[in-house]
Design a protein around this motif. Structure first.
Motif, PDB file in Angstrom:
ATOM      1  N   GLU A  11       1.030   0.398   9.335  1.00 40.68           N
ATOM      2  CA  GLU A  11       1.084   0.127  10.771  1.00 40.68           C
ATOM      3  C   GLU A  11       2.185   0.970  11.395  1.00 40.68           C
ATOM      4  O   GLU A  11       3.299   1.033  10.874  1.00 40.68           O
TER       5      GLU A  11
ATOM      6  N   ILE B  49      -3.080   1.033  13.188  1.00 41.28           N
ATOM      7  CA  ILE B  49      -3.034  -0.258  12.514  1.00 41.28           C
ATOM      8  C   ILE B  49      -4.124  -0.301  11.454  1.00 41.28           C
ATOM      9  O   ILE B  49      -5.076   0.477  11.492  1.00 41.28           O
TER      10      ILE B  49
ATOM     11  N   LYS C 236      -6.255  -6.056   9.037  1.00 46.06           N
ATOM     12  CA  LYS C 236      -4.823  -6.221   8.826  1.00 46.06           C
ATOM     13  C   LYS C 236      -4.522  -7.350   7.846  1.00 46.06           C
ATOM     14  O   LYS C 236      -5.001  -8.470   7.992  1.00 46.06           O
TER      15      LYS C 236
END
Length: 221
Positions: free
Chosen positions: A33, A55, A59
């Protein structure tokens, strides 16, 4: 002679400052990130913060970097009526990008994401629409002049925190962690936040944005 010595001293200081973080950066492949630029709305009724970087698509702080995508992230602050739907639109390189602000369950802010590749502007305009109204909002980078790049920040980290970083390598010499990097600006000073994450938690470091000096280290579990 005195003037020569004065010039020589200045040259040496500048040289040492420049070379202070010239250690080889081998950590970039582990950055999952990144926020490399940040923006703030100008002369607008809206208080909007934006950041650009990349990103992970899915995630997860699992200590492993997966597929990433570049995005412009917008945060709409101080909204008085949260029953209204807000949308953001951007024209960049002849293409229009649109997204809807949604409530972030963690930060509780209205957040929107625009997947934009190779975004390199320090000033730009967006359109914010709500109901039947549309407002043009100018965004401007808040980065302090001289803020080091994220690769330079990583080089500084490797030079000053070599012993700490050794703990993230396994017996085969593989780096077993993922790195979060976010540039921050507060009170006209820039900083780099660095998060080293694996299954044991996250080690958070705060670096001076101009020199790369580590200012603070904290464990986050």
């Amino acid at each position: 002679m005195k003037r020569f010595l004065c010039y020589l001293s200045i040259f040496v200081c500048v040289f040492l400052l420049f070379c202070g973080c010239q250690a080889q950066n081998t950590l970039s492949p582990y950055v999952s990130e990144l926020r490399s630029n940040c923006y703030q709305s100008q002369d607008s009724e809206f208080d909007i913060f934006a950041g650009y970087g990349f990103i992970e698509v899915n995630k997860s702080f699992d200590g492993k970097k997966s597929q990433t995508m570049h995005v412009l992230t917008f945060r709409l602050n101080q909204v008085q009526n949260d029953t209204i739907t807000y949308n953001v639109a951007l024209n960049f390189n002849g293409k229009e990008y649109k997204s809807t602000f949604k409530l972030n369950p963690v930060s509780h802010n209205l957040t929107a994401f625009l997947p934009v590749e190779n975004f390199n502007l320090n000033e730009f305009e967006i359109s914010v629409s709500f109901g039947s109204e549309t407002k043009v909002v100018k965004m401007k980078s808040t980065l302090v002049k001289g803020t080091i790049s994220y690769t330079k920040a990583l080089s500084c980290l490797q030079k000053s925190q070599g012993e700490l970083l050794k703990t993230y390598y396994n017996s085969n010499g593989d780096f077993n962690a993922e790195i979060t990097l976010r540039v921050l600006v507060k009170d006209n000073r820039s900083y780099w936040y660095v998060g080293l994450s694996n299954s044991n938690g996250t080690k958070a470091l705060l670096l001076d944005g101009l020199t790369g000096k580590v200012l603070a280290i904290k464990d986050i579990f």
